[in-house]
Design a protein around this motif. Structure first.
Motif, short mmCIF file in Angstrom:
data_model
loop_
_atom_site.label_atom_id
_atom_site.label_comp_id
_atom_site.label_asym_id
_atom_site.label_seq_id
_atom_site.Cartn_x
_atom_site.Cartn_y
_atom_site.Cartn_z
N GLY A 10 38.07 23.61 1.71
CA GLY A 10 39.48 23.19 2.32
C GLY A 10 40.01 22.03 3.34
N ALA A 11 40.84 21.16 1.89
CA ALA A 11 40.71 19.27 2.93
C ALA A 11 41.93 19.38 3.49
N GLY A 12 42.33 19.86 4.17
CA GLY A 12 43.69 19.62 4.49
C GLY A 12 43.03 19.39 5.88
N GLU A 13 43.94 19.35 7.25
CA GLU A 13 43.71 17.88 8.18
C GLU A 13 42.80 18.88 8.95
N LEU A 32 33.52 17.59 1.00
CA LEU A 32 34.92 18.08 0.79
C LEU A 32 35.19 18.83 0.29
N TRP A 33 35.45 19.69 -1.11
CA TRP A 33 36.21 20.35 -1.80
C TRP A 33 37.83 21.25 -1.36
N ASP A 34 38.27 21.52 -2.86
CA ASP A 34 39.40 22.31 -2.14
C ASP A 34 40.17 21.89 -4.26
N LYS A 35 40.80 23.42 -3.76
CA LYS A 35 41.55 23.90 -4.50
C LYS A 35 42.47 23.04 -5.18
N ASN A 36 43.59 22.17 -4.47
CA ASN A 36 44.26 20.83 -4.71
C ASN A 36 42.88 19.78 -5.04
N SER A 37 42.72 19.64 -6.57
CA SER A 37 41.59 18.46 -7.02
C SER A 37 41.95 17.14 -6.06
N PRO A 41 39.30 13.55 -5.66
CA PRO A 41 39.29 13.08 -6.40
C PRO A 41 37.82 13.15 -6.80
N GLY A 42 37.76 13.26 -7.83
CA GLY A 42 36.09 13.58 -8.32
C GLY A 42 34.72 15.17 -7.97
N GLN A 43 35.66 16.05 -7.25
CA GLN A 43 34.97 16.76 -6.62
C GLN A 43 34.13 17.79 -8.18
N PRO A 44 32.69 17.89 -7.36
CA PRO A 44 32.24 18.48 -8.65
C PRO A 44 33.04 20.23 -8.22
N SER A 45 31.98 20.74 -9.29
CA SER A 45 32.95 22.29 -9.69
C SER A 45 31.85 23.29 -8.39
N LEU A 46 33.20 23.71 -7.88
CA LEU A 46 32.88 24.93 -6.69
C LEU A 46 31.40 25.56 -6.32
N ILE A 69 37.32 33.32 0.37
CA ILE A 69 35.62 34.01 0.27
C ILE A 69 35.50 34.63 -0.75
N THR A 70 36.69 34.86 -1.74
CA THR A 70 36.20 35.42 -2.75
C THR A 70 35.33 34.22 -4.11
N SER A 71 36.25 33.11 -3.64
CA SER A 71 34.93 32.34 -4.53
C SER A 71 34.12 32.02 -5.23
N ILE A 72 33.51 32.11 -3.67
CA ILE A 72 32.41 32.15 -3.23
C ILE A 72 31.23 32.25 -3.23
#
Length: 297
Positions: A10-13, A32-37, A41-46, A69-72
């Motif tokens: 989650g790359a929010g505030e 950092l990883w966010d569902k909104n890529s 920018p350029g983030q690897p796969s989760l 949580i389900t995604s990880i």
């Protein structure tokens, strides 16, 4: 742990604020990883990130935490620690964050972080504080090591439920203070409000089987004051609009949590006058005046 691989989901505030706090620690590899890529920018796969992590910070709203949580879940390595900063409640199930983690990750070590941690201030290098709610002392020690010599001071509670409930309630009461502030009655009224709010929070935690003394520390009083008085607080602004009789334009964690109060408190809701008056204002035919009356009573 010597070298730590840390993922902030989650790359929010608040996610960016945690990353900012930890940016100079040489013993940490941070991603950092966010569902909104577009946010990263350029983030690897989760999956590739999760499979190499020692600690994962979950920095998403309550509406997204189950999916997060389900995604990880399938990629977690043994003994990876989950640290949740979500200060809300899942509206569909009325589960606090600790209960949700225990449902989805029953064997995974986890902690709940609660306290005055306004992201805007942490990003400006102002200090903050967090209560680390975890039953496992080793989990706390790992987290304390992560934040050692940073702007975030941490302390330990063995009861994650208490911190999670404080995180829910402080948002709700911050909305209520916004309603009160709209009257312009000043500092005396504000002081009366905090006295009543803290009393109600302690009784609610006791009702839920949590540790009420946590309310008097950073997770309760500290976070409530920071949230309720901050110009950055969405909960406070929503409350002010309600107090001014404006139609609710914004959602907030406090407003989102309100429908779960009957589930949490059952027939006892009316035993908490401030909470009951705010619930009635938003979901029934209540008035802002009923909240100020509850403060004065």
């Amino acid at each position: 742990m010597s070298h730590m691989n840390i993922l902030i989901l989650g790359a929010g505030e608040i996610g960016r604020a945690i990353a900012h706090i930890l940016r100079n620690k040489s013993e940490i590899s941070l991603q950092l990883w966010d569902k909104n890529s577009d946010r990263v920018p350029g983030q690897p796969s989760l999956s590739s990130l999760v499979s190499s992590c020692n600690i994962i910070f979950i920095c998403v709203p309550s509406t997204a935490i189950r999916n997060a949580i389900t995604s990880i879940k399938s990629e977690l390595v043994p003994n990876c620690i989950i640290v949740a900063l979500t200060k809300g409640i899942e509206r569909e199930t009325c589960k606090t964050t600790d209960k949700l983690i225990e449902e989805l990750l029953p064997t995974t070590p986890y902690a709940i972080l609660s306290g005055p941690m306004l992201a805007e201030e942490l990003l400006q290098d102002s200090p903050g504080a967090a209560l680390v709610g975890t039953r496992d002392i080793e989990t706390y020690e790992h987290i304390a090591t992560v934040f050692a010599n940073t702007k975030l001071s941490v302390s330990h509670s063995k009861d994650p439920q208490s911190g999670a409930l404080c995180g829910v309630l402080k948002n709700i009461y911050a909305v209520a203070l916004g309603v009160v502030e709209a009257t312009g009655d000043g500092a005396n009224m504000r002081g009366m409000f905090f006295s009543k709010a803290i009393n109600e929070m302690m009784r609610i935690l006791r009702h839920c089987g949590a540790a009420p003394d946590v309310v008097c520390g950073v997770a309760g009083l500290g976070d409530l004051i920071a949230t309720a008085t901050s110009p950055y607080s969405r909960n406070r602004v929503v409350g002010e609009e309600l107090g001014q009789g404006k139609k609710q334009q914004m959602e907030s964690e406090g407003i989102s949590a309100l429908p779960c109060l009957p589930s949490l408190l059952g027939t006892h809701l009316d035993e908490f006058p401030l909470l009951h008056a705010l619930y009635a204002l938003v979901h029934e035919n209540g008035t802002a005046a009923a909240i100020t009356d509850a403060v004065r009573a």
